[in-house]
Design a protein around this motif. Structure first.
Motif, mmCIF file in Angstrom:
data_model
loop_
_atom_site.group_PDB
_atom_site.id
_atom_site.type_symbol
_atom_site.label_atom_id
_atom_site.label_comp_id
_atom_site.label_asym_id
_atom_site.label_seq_id
_atom_site.Cartn_x
_atom_site.Cartn_y
_atom_site.Cartn_z
ATOM 1 N N GLN A 1 -7.144 -21.554 -13.432
ATOM 2 C CA GLN A 1 -5.791 -21.159 -13.032
ATOM 3 C C GLN A 1 -5.769 -20.495 -11.664
ATOM 4 O O GLN A 1 -4.824 -20.681 -10.881
ATOM 5 C CB GLN A 1 -5.190 -20.226 -14.086
ATOM 6 N N THR B 1 4.697 -16.978 -19.272
ATOM 7 C CA THR B 1 6.138 -17.210 -19.224
ATOM 8 C C THR B 1 6.864 -16.077 -18.533
ATOM 9 O O THR B 1 7.786 -16.294 -17.752
ATOM 10 C CB THR B 1 6.700 -17.376 -20.655
ATOM 11 N N GLY C 1 -5.627 -23.894 -18.782
ATOM 12 C CA GLY C 1 -4.290 -23.371 -18.565
ATOM 13 C C GLY C 1 -3.677 -22.653 -19.741
ATOM 14 O O GLY C 1 -2.455 -22.567 -19.837
ATOM 15 N N LYS D 1 -0.360 -19.006 -15.857
ATOM 16 C CA LYS D 1 0.710 -19.813 -16.429
ATOM 17 C C LYS D 1 1.381 -19.101 -17.598
ATOM 18 O O LYS D 1 1.570 -19.656 -18.670
ATOM 19 C CB LYS D 1 0.153 -21.170 -16.864
#
Length: 475
Positions: A375, A260, A219, A258
Motif C-alpha cells: 500500500q 474508509t 490491500g 486503503k
C-alpha cells in the motif's frame, strides 16, 4: 492476482474445466495444460491461457512453470503413472508449490504441499448425504441462505497468523476451526495459520465480504483489526511546528492506506490558529472526521468509546505520547496496530525495514509487513543479523518472507551477517520500521543502553524513525 496452474485430461476433465470457468471471479489467472480439445470451453475467459501438450514432458512443462510464479496447481489426469510423472516434474522445479490432485488409484504421498482428493470417496460421500438421518452439508442447514460457511485461510492472507481475539467480528463469528484432520477449540488467543479451515456463521452478505477479504492478499490492512484509522493528538505536549509536521504525515498516511475513514481526536487544544490549520488541511477530504475535546476527557474514555464507535483498525500516535506514563499505560492495552510517528517525517516513506528477532512474533506479523509495503509502494529490507552469536536458525522464517513477497508481488532484500542491526538501522533514511508490539517494551529499563541486546527493545526506544507496532501473542 494469483496465478494457478491447471493440468487436465481424462473423463472428469471437461466437467472440471466447465466448473472452474463458471466459478471464475477474474481474481485469478489460470494456465491450463490439456491434450484433448474437447476440454477447452467454447468461450475462453481473458484470464485463462491454454497450452496443448503432454504434461508428462518435463521440458514442455518447465516452459510453463518458469514463465510465471504459480501459487497452486490442480491436477486431474487419466492414469496413475501420468499423475506421478507430472508431480515428479513439478517438484523438481517448484518444490514448495501447493498441489491438489484427483486420485482414483490410492496414491500415497507424504508431502505437506500435496493435497490428495480421493475421487471414489467424494462420490460415495455425496450419495450418502442423500440418505435419511445422515448429517448434510452446511448449505442445507438453518435458513439455507448461506449463513454458515467454510473458509480456508490461504497462504499470504491478511488473516493468516492473526489471533482470533484481534479479528473484528461484527455480524459474523468464527465458531469452528480445522487444522489438518483435527477440530481445534476456539479461543481468543488461538492463531490462524495458512491452510486452516474455519467455520463461520452470520449474515450471508457479510460472510461473502469476509470470504473475499480472507482470500485476498493485498490491500487489506488495517483489516482484520478493524476498518478505519484513528489519530489521537494531545496538542498540549506538542510544539506548534511538531503538530504541523505530524498533520502532514497523517494526511499522507490517509491517502496511502486503503481505509474508509480517518478519525482525528484532538484533546487539550492550545490555540485557535493551530486548530484552524488542522481543519484547513482536511477541509476537502470527506473521509476525515475531526473530533475536538475541550474538557480534557482522559484517554481511556476516548479510546473505549471511539474504538467501538468507529471500528478502528490502527491508532496513530506521536512518539512524545509514549513518554507520558498515563498515556503509555493506556497504549499498552490496545489490541490494534499502533503507528508511532518519529521525529524524521518526510511525508513520503521510501522503504519498510524489519530487524528479525524471535521467530514466533515475526512470523505472526509477516503478512502485515508485505500488505503495508504494497500500500505504501515501498521496498522491504529485512535484516537477519546475529552480532552476539546466538546462532538461531531463521532459515524457515526467511524462506517464509521470500514466499510472501512473491505472493504480494513485492521487492524484498534480505541482509544476513553478524553486524550490529541497530547500527545498520541508523544508516537508513525515509524508512518505516515494522516490529511486534510486546509488553516488555513498556517496562522501565536501565539508563545504560549497552546492557540491552534485544533489537526490539532498542528499536522501540529510538525516536528518529516512525514505527508500525503490530500486536502479537507472546509465548
Amino acid at each position: 492476482m494469483k496465478k494457478i496452474l491447471i493440468i487436465l485430461d481424462g473423463i472428469v476433465a471437461k466437467k472440471l474445466m466447465r466448473r472452474i470457468v463458471e466459478s471464475n471471479t477474474t481474481e485469478n489467472n489460470y494456465d491450463v495444460v490439456y491434450m484433448n480439445d474437447a476440454i477447452v470451453p467454447d468461450q475462453k475467459p481473458s484470464n485463462f491461457t491454454f497450452y496443448k501438450f503432454d504434461p508428462t514432458s518435463e521440458s514442455k512443462l518447465a516452459m510453463v512453470l518458469d514463465k510465471d510464479i504459480h501459487v497452486q496447481a490442480l491436477i486431474a489426469l487419466n492414469s496413475k503413472d501420468e499423475m506421478l510423472n507430472v508431480i515428479k516434474n513439478i517438484k523438481a522445479r517448484k518444490n514448495t508449490l501447493h498441489i491438489s490432485i484427483l486420485d482414483y488409484w490410492g496414491i500415497e504421498i507424504e508431502d505437506p504441499y500435496i493435497n490428495i482428493y480421493k475421487g471414489i470417496e467424494v462420490l460415495a460421500n455425496g450419495m450418502v448425504e442423500r440418505l435419511p438421518n445422515i448429517p448434510v452439508m452446511a448449505q442445507n442447514i438453518g435458513l439455507k441462505q448461506g449463513e454458515i460457511m467454510e473458509i480456508k485461510i490461504p497462504f499470504g492472507s491478511s488473516y493468516a497468523y492473526r489471533y482470533i481475539g484481534s479479528i473484528e467480528q461484527n455480524e459474523w463469528k468464527i465458531f469452528g476451526l480445522y487444522r489438518g484432520e483435527r477440530l481445534i477449540n476456539i479461543k481468543p488467543s488461538l492463531i490462524l495459520k495458512p491452510n486452516d479451515t474455519i467455520l463461520v456463521i452470520g449474515k450471508p452478505t457479510v460472510l461473502m465480504q469476509v470470504y473475499n477479504a480472507i482470500g485476498k492478499s493485498q490491500g487489506q490492512f488495517p483489516m482484520p483489526f478493524g476498518h478505519h484509522l484513528y489519530f489521537y493528538l494531545d496538542m498540549y505536549i506538542q510544539t506548534k511546528q511538531r503538530i504541523m509536521d505530524v498533520v502532514k504525515e497523517v494526511k499522507y498516511l490517509n491517502q496511502m492506506f486503503k481505509n474508509t475513514k480517518m478519525i482525528i481526536r484532538i484533546t487539550r487544544p492550545t490555540t485557535v490558529g493551530i486548530l484552524d490549520y488542522i481543519k484547513e488541511s482536511f477541509k476537502d477530504d470527506d473521509s476525515v472526521l475531526i473530533r475536538i475535546d475541550y474538557h480534557y476527557i482522559d484517554m481511556r474514555r476516548h479510546l473505549k468509546n471511539d474504538m467501538k464507535k468507529y471500528d478502528i483498525g490502527m491508532v496513530i500516535l506521536t512518539n512524545e505520547m509514549f513518554r507520558v506514563k498515563e498515556y503509555a499505560r493506556e497504549i499498552k492495552t490496545l489490541k490494534v496496530p499502533i503507528f508511532k510517528l518519529g521525529e524524521e517525517l518526510t511525508g513520503s516513506i521510501k522503504k519498510t525495514t524489519v530487524i528479525v528477532n524471535d521467530i514466533n512474533s515475526y512470523e505472526q506479523i509477516s503478512p502485515v509487513i508485505f500488505d503495508v509495503a504494497s500500500q505504501l509502494k515501498t521496498k522491504t529490507k529485512i535484516f537477519d543479523m546475529d552480532p552476539i552469536g546466538e546462532e538461531t536458525d531463521k532459515t524457515t522464517l526467511l524462506n517464509h518472507f521470500e514466499n510472501l513477497a512473491k505472493i504480494f508481488n513485492q521487492k524484498v532484500e534480505i541482509i544476513s551477517n553478524d553486524e550490529n542491526p541497530i547500527r545498520e538501522l541508523k544508516k537508513q533514511s525515509n524508512t518505516l520500521q515494522i516490529l511486534p508490539l510486546k509488553d516488555e517494551m513498556f517496562k522501565q529499563r536501565f539508563s545504560w543502553k549497552f546492557l540491552y541486546t534485544n533489537p526490539d527493545l532498542i528499536s522501540f526506544d529510538m525516536k528518529k524513525y516512525s514505527q508500525l507496532l503490530i500486536p502479537v501473542i507472546e509465548e
